[in-house]
Design an enzyme around this catalytic site. Structure first.
Site, PDB file in Angstrom:
ATOM      1  N   CYS A  22      -6.936 -28.279  10.982  1.00 39.19           N
ATOM      2  CA  CYS A  22      -8.105 -29.147  11.167  1.00 39.19           C
ATOM      3  C   CYS A  22      -7.765 -30.617  10.949  1.00 39.19           C
ATOM      4  CB  CYS A  22      -9.234 -28.698  10.247  1.00 39.19           C
ATOM      5  SG  CYS A  22      -9.921 -27.103  10.776  1.00 39.19           S
ATOM      6  N   CYS A  28     -13.271 -28.740   6.945  1.00 42.84           N
ATOM      7  CA  CYS A  28     -12.024 -28.108   6.503  1.00 42.84           C
ATOM      8  C   CYS A  28     -10.905 -29.148   6.455  1.00 42.84           C
ATOM      9  CB  CYS A  28     -11.660 -26.981   7.476  1.00 42.84           C
ATOM     10  SG  CYS A  28     -10.120 -26.146   7.075  1.00 42.84           S
ATOM     11  N   CYS A  85      -7.579 -28.194   6.234  1.00 41.32           N
ATOM     12  CA  CYS A  85      -6.309 -27.478   6.418  1.00 41.32           C
ATOM     13  C   CYS A  85      -5.412 -28.216   7.417  1.00 41.32           C
ATOM     14  CB  CYS A  85      -6.557 -26.033   6.859  1.00 41.32           C
ATOM     15  SG  CYS A  85      -6.848 -25.796   8.625  1.00 41.32           S
ATOM     16  N   HIS A 111      -5.607 -21.613  10.053  1.00 44.17           N
ATOM     17  CA  HIS A 111      -6.969 -22.008   9.677  1.00 44.17           C
ATOM     18  C   HIS A 111      -7.748 -20.849   9.055  1.00 44.17           C
ATOM     19  CE1 HIS A 111     -10.941 -23.713   9.684  1.00 44.17           C
ATOM     20  NE2 HIS A 111     -11.342 -22.591  10.239  1.00 44.17           N
ATOM     21  N   ASP A 146       0.857  -1.184   0.000  1.00 40.65           N
ATOM     22  CA  ASP A 146       0.000   0.000   0.000  1.00 40.65           C
ATOM     23  C   ASP A 146       0.895   1.237   0.000  1.00 40.65           C
ATOM     24  OD1 ASP A 146       0.984   0.200   2.542  1.00 40.65           O
ATOM     25  OD2 ASP A 146      -0.926  -0.139   3.540  1.00 40.65           O
ATOM     26  N   ASP A 194      -7.971  -7.462   0.454  1.00 40.26           N
ATOM     27  CA  ASP A 194      -7.016  -7.719   1.538  1.00 40.26           C
ATOM     28  C   ASP A 194      -7.668  -7.292   2.831  1.00 40.26           C
ATOM     29  OD1 ASP A 194      -6.573  -4.671   1.202  1.00 40.26           O
ATOM     30  OD2 ASP A 194      -5.495  -5.177   3.035  1.00 40.26           O
TER      31      ASP A 194
END
Lengths: 378, 378
Positions: free
Chosen positions: A311, A306, A308, A337, A94, A268
């Site tokens: 998880c 999930c 991931c 997560h 930014d 974002d």
């Protein structure tokens, strides 16, 4: 000569959402996409390898923070931000504008730029379109942002009008000062507060300057979500179809879907990482506050839907234990997560665009998440 | 019927150091070995995958902490400590004795056990040989430790004598109370303070009980290092050659080498992880305090002779920036490096035993590290 190019693939037949790719010097970004935020040259608690494992295509880093610490000269001498932080995929920085207005002290805005004091040590500092370009050129991000003013909410029409006009003048100066057009793309930022006519005027001003991409700034600053969506609806039609569109500072699951529906390609937000540090997680069944006593002996995963790392390998009981015991590995697990959740959500959104069913997807997701009106949000 | 077995491979011709393997229900440990400490069911900031990548063969976890939080019943219901924390290699748990004496408040020692108040919330609690076995049986560690008293340093002969005799009586009670001899090995702990005759008596008491392994406790508690080495020299000859020997709470590079030279097989210490959190790192050229201003623009690795994840991918300047900016990823990087450093040191020690040159290795290492007398230490 053009560092970043947008490739349009298709539009969803149910909505205005579009599937595409953004080509950058450090690789391709599938859009719509979510960018994890690495404010101080690190996505809090995560390694670059973990971000890759969860399939982050691009991350964002903050010019204001890196300007203050360690200083852009250090990052430049390290070989640029990619090398400094060991991240070889795309980076967006930014401009520092938003942080100057939200974090710094004793700021004074003039046509030339903004005088302010560092929130870290009180040092007197100055940012302007030219300085913001110099810093971002030193950092070497793939996508740089123009230096803008983000008006507060609420704000008077006259103030926002003057501010938005100045942002347009600053955008011209950014274009003129940008020294690395070959390998860094500079995006313009549409402002205009909550006023449709100012949004349209800002979009027209900026598109006339032919930036390689456009952001919509000054939203998600405290206004009700329906107002944010109205502002998107009046702005997006004035942005060129052959350039990427980035909605700044938005990361709640509902707003990501609603933004994509309205033609946004990039998002974002610090939300997923910030709430993770307090133990709040996003799941397919809505928010889950892992410190809650009822998870003490819950040996199931955070989100049964999930796949991931967190998880797959850890229980709610274990994660709760780590957070209660102030163990940072717990925050690694919740951060992983939450970021994975939003990146997976964007994958699902892309698939739904491909399948022309984003509206159906939205309705199913909102029902499961407990989001049946836009105001509830995350 | 024996959960843990020691396999002797060879002795170094230059020293009393021995190369071996400890066989456990969760795999083989090459010895001499260093055990990273995972006090609260996590090695601070590290993932299990990272510990495996740096080749940790076994970790230690603390009974006292897990008893207080989350409670051994929760860990048991989760399927045991290995499953709870996602670590499928060997785990050693201590007995809680040391922490009761160093952390708790208002403790009262009786023949039956120790009454104390939790350092977390003031709860009145009780630990005894029987309770320590019950907790460790619930945790399901591969190696459990007998409940002992660790006398302070300095301490009077008479106090240490009575304490050591009680530790022997408690050891008998531990053996009697241990309910999972098939898949958990219980090690005895030799005490005796800094008194050679008490050390010898303690070793004789405990070896007569035929534990599958022996620890030497009550050292590295503030005494000069030469005294620790003297105590090792008078104790180790009284321990059986066919059982593993574990020196508790030792983790400075010099003491690891000196301990191995004196026939020790296993070590643990919070030192590498604790100093990492302050930004102090161990390198082949000695200590390096990464927050020092001189590293601001040092773009080299922490240790040019190290091939760990941290040293391969990140500069001193970047790590310093992360620590100055309070980013936990910085502590991940220093923790990873320090643990890798000690695990690599133990690999080098094993190779030197194999090559019959551990004394030469010691001298070279000490010279490079700036350790030419034993007192300097880390």
């Amino acid at each position: 000569m053009v560092a970043v190019k947008y490739e349009f693939i298709k539009q969803c037949k149910q909505t205005g959402a579009r599937l595409g790719r953004v080509h950058t010097p450090h690789g391709i970004i599938d859009t719509p996409t979510f960018m994890p935020v690495g404010t101080q040259a690190t996505v809090k608690t995560m390694s670059p390898e973990e971000l890759k494992a969860m399939d982050a295509h691009i991350i964002l880093s903050n010019t204001y923070h890196l300007f203050l610490r360690p200083g852009h000269d250090i990052v430049k001498r390290a070989g640029g931000l990619h090398k400094f932080m060991n991240w070889d995929r795309p980076i967006l920085t930014d401009s520092g504008g938003f942080q100057v207005f939200s974090l710094s002290e004793m700021r004074k805005i003039t046509e030339e730029g903004v005088h302010f004091r560092s929130h870290l040590n009180g040092d007197k500092l100055f940012l302007s379109p030219e300085v913001a370009m110099e810093i971002q050129n030193a950092l070497g991000s793939d996508i740089m942002m123009a230096f803008d003013e983000c008006p507060p909410y609420p704000a008077e029409y006259d103030y926002v009008k003057k501010s938005t006009e100045r942002t347009s003048r600053w955008a011209e100066r950014c274009l003129a000062a940008h020294a690395r057009t070959d390998d860094q793309a500079l995006f313009g930022i549409v402002q205009g507060g909550m006023f449709a006519d100012l949004r349209v005027q800002s979009a027209k001003d900026l598109t006339s300057m032919d930036f390689p991409g456009y952001a919509i700034g000054g939203l998600s600053v405290g206004e009700p979500k329906h107002l944010m969506y109205e502002m998107l609806e009046c702005t997006v039609p004035h942005l060129p179809a052959n350039k990427p569109r980035y909605l700044m500072g938005v990361g709640s699951p509902d707003a990501l879907i609603e933004g994509a529906i309205r033609g946004i390609d990039m998002f974002d937000c610090v939300l997923p990482t910030r709430i993770a540090r307090n133990g709040t997680t996003m799941t397919s069944n809505g928010r889950l506050v892992i410190r809650n006593a009822k998870y003490t002996d819950d040996f199931g995963p955070l989100d049964p839907n999930c796949n991931c790392y967190t998880c797959t390998n850890y229980s709610r009981a274990y994660i709760r234990h780590l957070l209660k015991a102030d163990e940072t590995f717990g925050i690694r697990l919740t951060t992983y997560h939450n970021l994975h959740f939003l990146l997976q959500l964007m994958k699902d959104v892309r698939q739904a665009i491909k399948d022309d069913c984003l509206l159906d997807f939205r309705n199913q997701f909102f029902a499961a998440y407990g989001l049946n009106d836009n105001e509830k949000g995350f």
